[in-house]
Structure formats: structure tokens, C-alpha cells
Scaffold this motif. Structure first.
Motif, short mmCIF file in Angstrom:
data_model
loop_
_atom_site.label_atom_id
_atom_site.label_comp_id
_atom_site.label_asym_id
_atom_site.label_seq_id
_atom_site.Cartn_x
_atom_site.Cartn_y
_atom_site.Cartn_z
N VAL A 4 32.60 16.85 32.94
CA VAL A 4 32.08 16.24 31.89
C VAL A 4 31.66 17.39 30.78
O VAL A 4 31.23 18.50 31.44
N GLN A 5 31.66 17.14 29.48
CA GLN A 5 31.20 18.04 28.63
C GLN A 5 29.95 17.36 28.02
O GLN A 5 30.04 16.24 27.88
N ALA A 6 28.74 18.26 28.26
CA ALA A 6 27.78 17.41 27.52
C ALA A 6 27.19 18.47 26.35
O ALA A 6 27.09 19.80 26.49
N VAL A 7 26.74 17.70 25.22
CA VAL A 7 26.29 18.75 24.06
C VAL A 7 24.89 18.11 24.01
O VAL A 7 24.44 17.14 23.73
N VAL A 8 23.82 19.06 23.96
CA VAL A 8 22.54 19.14 24.09
C VAL A 8 21.93 19.38 22.57
O VAL A 8 21.77 20.35 22.38
N THR A 9 21.14 18.46 22.17
CA THR A 9 20.59 18.79 20.66
C THR A 9 19.14 18.71 20.79
O THR A 9 18.62 18.06 21.71
N GLY A 10 18.57 19.48 19.59
CA GLY A 10 17.02 19.42 19.79
C GLY A 10 16.41 20.82 19.64
O GLY A 10 17.37 21.65 19.16
N ALA A 11 15.33 21.06 20.17
CA ALA A 11 14.76 22.49 20.10
C ALA A 11 15.38 23.00 21.65
O ALA A 11 14.61 23.26 22.44
N VAL A 12 16.66 23.58 21.79
CA VAL A 12 17.20 23.85 22.92
C VAL A 12 17.69 25.40 22.85
O VAL A 12 18.19 25.71 24.13
N GLN A 13 17.58 26.04 21.77
CA GLN A 13 17.72 27.47 21.86
C GLN A 13 16.60 28.33 21.72
O GLN A 13 15.76 28.04 21.17
N GLY A 14 16.68 29.48 22.42
CA GLY A 14 15.60 30.51 22.36
C GLY A 14 14.39 30.18 23.54
O GLY A 14 13.38 30.30 23.33
N VAL A 15 14.81 29.09 24.23
CA VAL A 15 13.81 28.48 25.27
C VAL A 15 14.08 28.92 26.68
O VAL A 15 13.58 28.26 27.63
N GLY A 16 15.41 29.67 27.09
CA GLY A 16 15.71 29.72 28.35
C GLY A 16 16.50 28.68 28.79
O GLY A 16 16.70 28.54 30.01
N PHE A 17 17.23 27.63 28.14
CA PHE A 17 17.79 26.49 28.31
C PHE A 17 19.17 26.94 29.02
O PHE A 17 19.34 26.47 30.26
N ARG A 18 19.89 27.93 28.80
CA ARG A 18 20.98 28.35 29.40
C ARG A 18 20.64 28.79 30.89
O ARG A 18 21.52 28.46 31.81
N TRP A 19 19.84 29.57 30.88
CA TRP A 19 19.46 30.08 32.35
C TRP A 19 18.84 29.33 33.11
O TRP A 19 19.16 29.27 34.56
N ALA A 20 18.01 28.60 32.68
CA ALA A 20 17.64 27.18 33.66
C ALA A 20 18.60 26.30 33.88
O ALA A 20 18.70 25.91 35.04
N THR A 21 19.73 26.19 33.00
CA THR A 21 20.67 25.27 33.46
C THR A 21 21.65 25.95 34.32
O THR A 21 22.12 25.31 35.55
N ARG A 22 21.96 27.19 34.43
CA ARG A 22 22.59 27.82 35.41
C ARG A 22 21.86 27.92 36.88
O ARG A 22 22.37 27.60 37.83
N ARG A 23 20.39 28.03 36.77
CA ARG A 23 19.65 27.83 38.15
C ARG A 23 19.99 26.37 38.81
O ARG A 23 20.33 26.25 39.89
N GLU A 24 19.86 25.44 37.78
CA GLU A 24 20.00 23.95 38.42
C GLU A 24 21.34 23.69 38.86
O GLU A 24 21.60 22.91 39.71
N ALA A 25 22.39 24.26 38.12
CA ALA A 25 23.63 24.04 38.40
C ALA A 25 24.05 24.75 40.00
O ALA A 25 24.56 24.16 40.75
N ALA A 26 23.56 25.84 40.26
CA ALA A 26 23.67 26.50 41.39
C ALA A 26 23.00 25.77 42.44
O ALA A 26 23.42 25.72 43.54
N ARG A 27 21.74 25.28 42.29
CA ARG A 27 20.89 24.45 43.15
C ARG A 27 21.84 23.25 43.40
O ARG A 27 21.88 22.75 44.69
N LEU A 28 22.57 22.46 42.51
CA LEU A 28 23.53 21.45 42.71
C LEU A 28 24.92 21.65 43.48
O LEU A 28 25.61 20.82 43.37
#
Length: 91
Positions: A4-28
Motif C-alpha cells: 500500500v501507499q499511505a500519504v500522511v498529512t498534518g504536522a508530520v515533517q520535522g518531528v522524526g516521523f520518517r525515522w520512527a516509521t523506519r523503526r516501526e517497519a523494522a519491528r513489524l
């Protein structure tokens, strides 16, 4: 296997979103990528076991603690046999 492709909107840049997503993806144990988009959103493509992909999408609805997610738009994509999950350069 699904993708799937997911596009996330809101205050999502500059808050570590990409790195946290990578950690969660690795966990899963799912594959794909995450990147910032010029419009201020974050794009995620994720592939793997349907349950794990669903868990990551649910995680994206909240994101890391500093994020303020407004919306997650999810669309199906054909599986590509991707391995690994990476943070890629901005779109």
C-alpha cells in the motif's frame, strides 16, 4: 503479500516521523520506504504480510509523539517483492 501507499498529512515533517516509521517497519518486518513530500506530507509505501501492513498503517494514524496526524490516505499498489525498509530523499 500486499503493498500500500499511505500519504500522511498534518504536522508530520520535522518531528522524526520518517525515522520512527523506519523503526516501526523494522519491528513489524515489512519492506518499503518513507519520504517527505514537497507539500508537507509524508509518503510511505509498505509491503508485506497483510496483518503487519495493517499494523503499520494504524501506527501511521498516530505517528511518533511529536507528530500531529490529520489524515492518512491509503491506496493499494501491486507487490514488488521489495526487501528492507529505507528512508529515501525527499520527493
Amino acid at each position: 503479500m500486499i503493498r500500500v501507499q499511505a500519504v500522511v498529512t498534518g504536522a508530520v515533517q520535522g518531528v522524526g516521523f520518517r525515522w520512527a516509521t523506519r523503526r516501526e517497519a523494522a519491528r513489524l518486518a515489512v519492506a518499503g520506504f518513507v519520504r517527505n513530500r514537497p507539500d508537507g506530507s509524508v509518503e510511505v509505501e509498505v509491503e508485506g504480510d497483510p496483518d503487519a501492513v495493517g499494523q503499520l498503517v494504524r501506527w501511521l494514524e498516530k505517528g511518533p509523539p511529536a507528530a500531529q496526524v490529520r489524515r492518512v490516505q491509503v491506496d493499494g499498489r501491486p507487490p514488488q517483492g521489495t526487501t528492507g525498509f529505507e528512508v529515501v530523499e525527499d520527493a
